[in-house]
Write a protein that holds these residues in place. Structure first.
Motif, mmCIF file in Angstrom:
data_model
loop_
_atom_site.group_PDB
_atom_site.id
_atom_site.type_symbol
_atom_site.label_atom_id
_atom_site.label_comp_id
_atom_site.label_asym_id
_atom_site.label_seq_id
_atom_site.Cartn_x
_atom_site.Cartn_y
_atom_site.Cartn_z
ATOM 1 N N SER A 283 -11.456 -2.418 -8.412
ATOM 2 C CA SER A 283 -11.375 -0.969 -8.556
ATOM 3 C C SER A 283 -12.406 -0.483 -9.562
ATOM 4 O O SER A 283 -13.175 -1.283 -10.123
ATOM 5 C CB SER A 283 -9.981 -0.563 -9.019
ATOM 6 O OG SER A 283 -9.763 -0.943 -10.366
ATOM 7 N N GLU B 168 -4.202 -10.207 -9.734
ATOM 8 C CA GLU B 168 -3.260 -10.939 -8.887
ATOM 9 C C GLU B 168 -2.614 -12.090 -9.643
ATOM 10 O O GLU B 168 -1.418 -12.357 -9.507
ATOM 11 C CB GLU B 168 -3.972 -11.459 -7.636
ATOM 12 C CG GLU B 168 -3.023 -12.035 -6.601
ATOM 13 C CD GLU B 168 -3.742 -12.477 -5.341
ATOM 14 O OE1 GLU B 168 -3.174 -12.303 -4.247
ATOM 15 O OE2 GLU B 168 -4.865 -12.992 -5.446
ATOM 16 N N THR C 258 2.975 0.325 0.293
ATOM 17 C CA THR C 258 1.958 -0.291 -0.557
ATOM 18 C C THR C 258 1.976 0.344 -1.936
ATOM 19 O O THR C 258 2.162 1.556 -2.080
ATOM 20 C CB THR C 258 0.556 -0.101 0.060
ATOM 21 O OG1 THR C 258 0.541 -0.642 1.375
ATOM 22 C CG2 THR C 258 -0.507 -0.793 -0.787
ATOM 23 N N LYS D 298 8.030 -2.443 -8.029
ATOM 24 C CA LYS D 298 7.588 -1.407 -8.968
ATOM 25 C C LYS D 298 8.160 -1.641 -10.370
ATOM 26 O O LYS D 298 7.465 -1.424 -11.373
ATOM 27 C CB LYS D 298 7.988 -0.032 -8.441
ATOM 28 C CG LYS D 298 7.196 0.403 -7.223
ATOM 29 C CD LYS D 298 7.642 1.768 -6.720
ATOM 30 C CE LYS D 298 6.791 2.216 -5.534
ATOM 31 N NZ LYS D 298 7.260 3.528 -4.996
ATOM 32 N N GLN E 269 -0.293 0.115 -5.775
ATOM 33 C CA GLN E 269 -1.406 -0.432 -6.535
ATOM 34 C C GLN E 269 -0.875 -0.893 -7.876
ATOM 35 O O GLN E 269 -0.316 -0.104 -8.648
ATOM 36 C CB GLN E 269 -2.497 0.625 -6.720
ATOM 37 C CG GLN E 269 -3.739 0.100 -7.430
ATOM 38 C CD GLN E 269 -4.871 1.118 -7.423
ATOM 39 O OE1 GLN E 269 -4.914 1.992 -6.560
ATOM 40 N NE2 GLN E 269 -5.764 1.012 -8.385
ATOM 41 N N GLY F 202 -2.441 -2.219 -10.647
ATOM 42 C CA GLY F 202 -3.158 -2.025 -11.897
ATOM 43 C C GLY F 202 -3.217 -3.301 -12.715
ATOM 44 O O GLY F 202 -3.447 -3.271 -13.924
ATOM 45 N N ASP G 206 -8.036 -5.563 -9.633
ATOM 46 C CA ASP G 206 -6.756 -4.901 -9.374
ATOM 47 C C ASP G 206 -6.114 -5.575 -8.164
ATOM 48 O O ASP G 206 -6.699 -6.459 -7.532
ATOM 49 C CB ASP G 206 -6.981 -3.412 -9.114
ATOM 50 C CG ASP G 206 -5.761 -2.557 -9.427
ATOM 51 O OD1 ASP G 206 -4.635 -3.091 -9.373
ATOM 52 O OD2 ASP G 206 -5.934 -1.358 -9.703
ATOM 53 N N THR G 207 -4.900 -5.153 -7.840
ATOM 54 C CA THR G 207 -4.158 -5.769 -6.734
ATOM 55 C C THR G 207 -3.333 -4.724 -5.997
ATOM 56 O O THR G 207 -2.659 -3.909 -6.629
ATOM 57 C CB THR G 207 -3.188 -6.865 -7.251
ATOM 58 O OG1 THR G 207 -3.887 -7.736 -8.129
ATOM 59 C CG2 THR G 207 -2.593 -7.646 -6.088
ATOM 60 N N HIS G 208 -3.406 -4.752 -4.682
ATOM 61 C CA HIS G 208 -2.472 -3.996 -3.858
ATOM 62 C C HIS G 208 -1.333 -4.925 -3.464
ATOM 63 O O HIS G 208 -1.567 -6.066 -3.047
ATOM 64 C CB HIS G 208 -3.145 -3.478 -2.580
ATOM 65 C CG HIS G 208 -3.929 -2.227 -2.788
ATOM 66 N ND1 HIS G 208 -5.195 -2.036 -2.263
ATOM 67 C CD2 HIS G 208 -3.630 -1.084 -3.458
ATOM 68 C CE1 HIS G 208 -5.637 -0.855 -2.607
ATOM 69 N NE2 HIS G 208 -4.721 -0.254 -3.332
ATOM 70 N N SER H 1 0.169 -9.895 -1.575
ATOM 71 C CA SER H 1 -0.684 -9.344 -2.625
ATOM 72 C C SER H 1 -2.140 -9.478 -2.203
ATOM 73 O O SER H 1 -2.556 -10.521 -1.685
ATOM 74 C CB SER H 1 -0.440 -10.056 -3.955
ATOM 75 O OG SER H 1 -0.737 -11.433 -3.854
#
Length: 252
Positions: free
Chosen positions: A215, A189, A182, A241, A184, A186, A220-222, A210
């Motif tokens: 946050s 989505e 996982t 990444k 994050q 920042g 935000d999105t994981h 997603s």
């Protein structure tokens, strides 16, 4: 928890059938689905479907027959207690086309906890087991669950269900564990939906999801990447990444 004899490189699938009017009415909040899902994932079994049905025999039978034909294992929770609406055992017997009666082994288990005077008609209902089923020990209240075919029938009370699952797990055939990583983002989505779709298309054997959240700094999105192959997982995560860093720079 699993042994080498039980391990298979193939994908092993499962479904959960939750039984009970109290779940559908909202009176009881289910605590078993998430626990079973995580437990199965950790031992290499992929949960593919969850159904919730009322205490209606025909609906239990229809759902059970559909699920057991489609998946490697089916785990049921609920409906094996002492009251009139605990009809799961009878419904399972009907689904498999076998008779159901008092099982001497189950009676013996209940006798460990209840005196002959306490072992009334209601409690004896918990000793009715479909013919040909194997019992699942219950260290907490003694009333057993049971296994017939690829179906494992367990209690709805979370602590008892968890104890039964610990008994069942070593007997299950398992596959290669699903790995996950996982990051994050920042970013919102919607900011990464397009680039993420491109990455997913380039890595078809990897699952990329997603999950938006709020946050301390705002939306935000994981991003979660899943695969049974560590190399493919890493390659996809590297691409994710790189994309995140590029999108961040583009917005600064």
């Amino acid at each position: 928890m699993t042994t080498e004899e039980n391990r298979s490189p193939a994908i092993v699938t499962a479904a959960i059938l939750v039984i009970g009017d109290e779940i559908l009415s909202g009176r009881t909040k289910d605590k078993n689905i998430g626990y079973i899902a995580e437990y199965l994932t950790n031992i290499g079994i992929e949960l593919r479907e969850v159904r919730v049905v009322p205490d209606v025999t025909d609906e239990i039978v229809a759902a059970l027959n559909a699920l057991r034909a489609r998946y490697g294992y089916v785990f049921t929770t609920g409906g094996i207690g002492p009251t009139h609406d605990d009809i799961t055992a009878d419904a399972v017997a009907a689904a498999f086309g076998v008779p159901i009666d008092y099982d001497p082994r189950a009676v013996a288990m209940l006798s460990e906890r209840f005196s002959p005077e306490e072992l009334n008609e209601a409690r004896m209902r918990m000793a009715r087991i479909p013919a040909g089923a194997e019992l699942i020990a219950n260290a907490i209240s003694k009333a057993p669950g049971f296994n017939i075919g690829n179906v494992f029938v367990m209690a709805g009370v979370p602590a008892i269900m968890q104890a039964m699952l610990d008994v069942v797990a070593p007997t299950l055939r398992t596959g290669t564990k699903l790995l996950s990583d996982t990051v994050q983002a920042g970013l919102r989505e919607g900011d990464i939906g397009g680039p993420l779709a491109v990455i997913a298309q380039a890595h078809p054997e990897v699952s990329i999801g997603s999950y938006p959240f709020w946050s301390e700094t705002g939306p935000d999105t994981h991003i979660v990447v899943r695969s049974r192959d560590a190399g493919k997982l890493q390659a996809a995560m590297n691409a994710v990444k790189t994309m995140i860093e590029s999108e961040r720079q583009r917005r600064n």
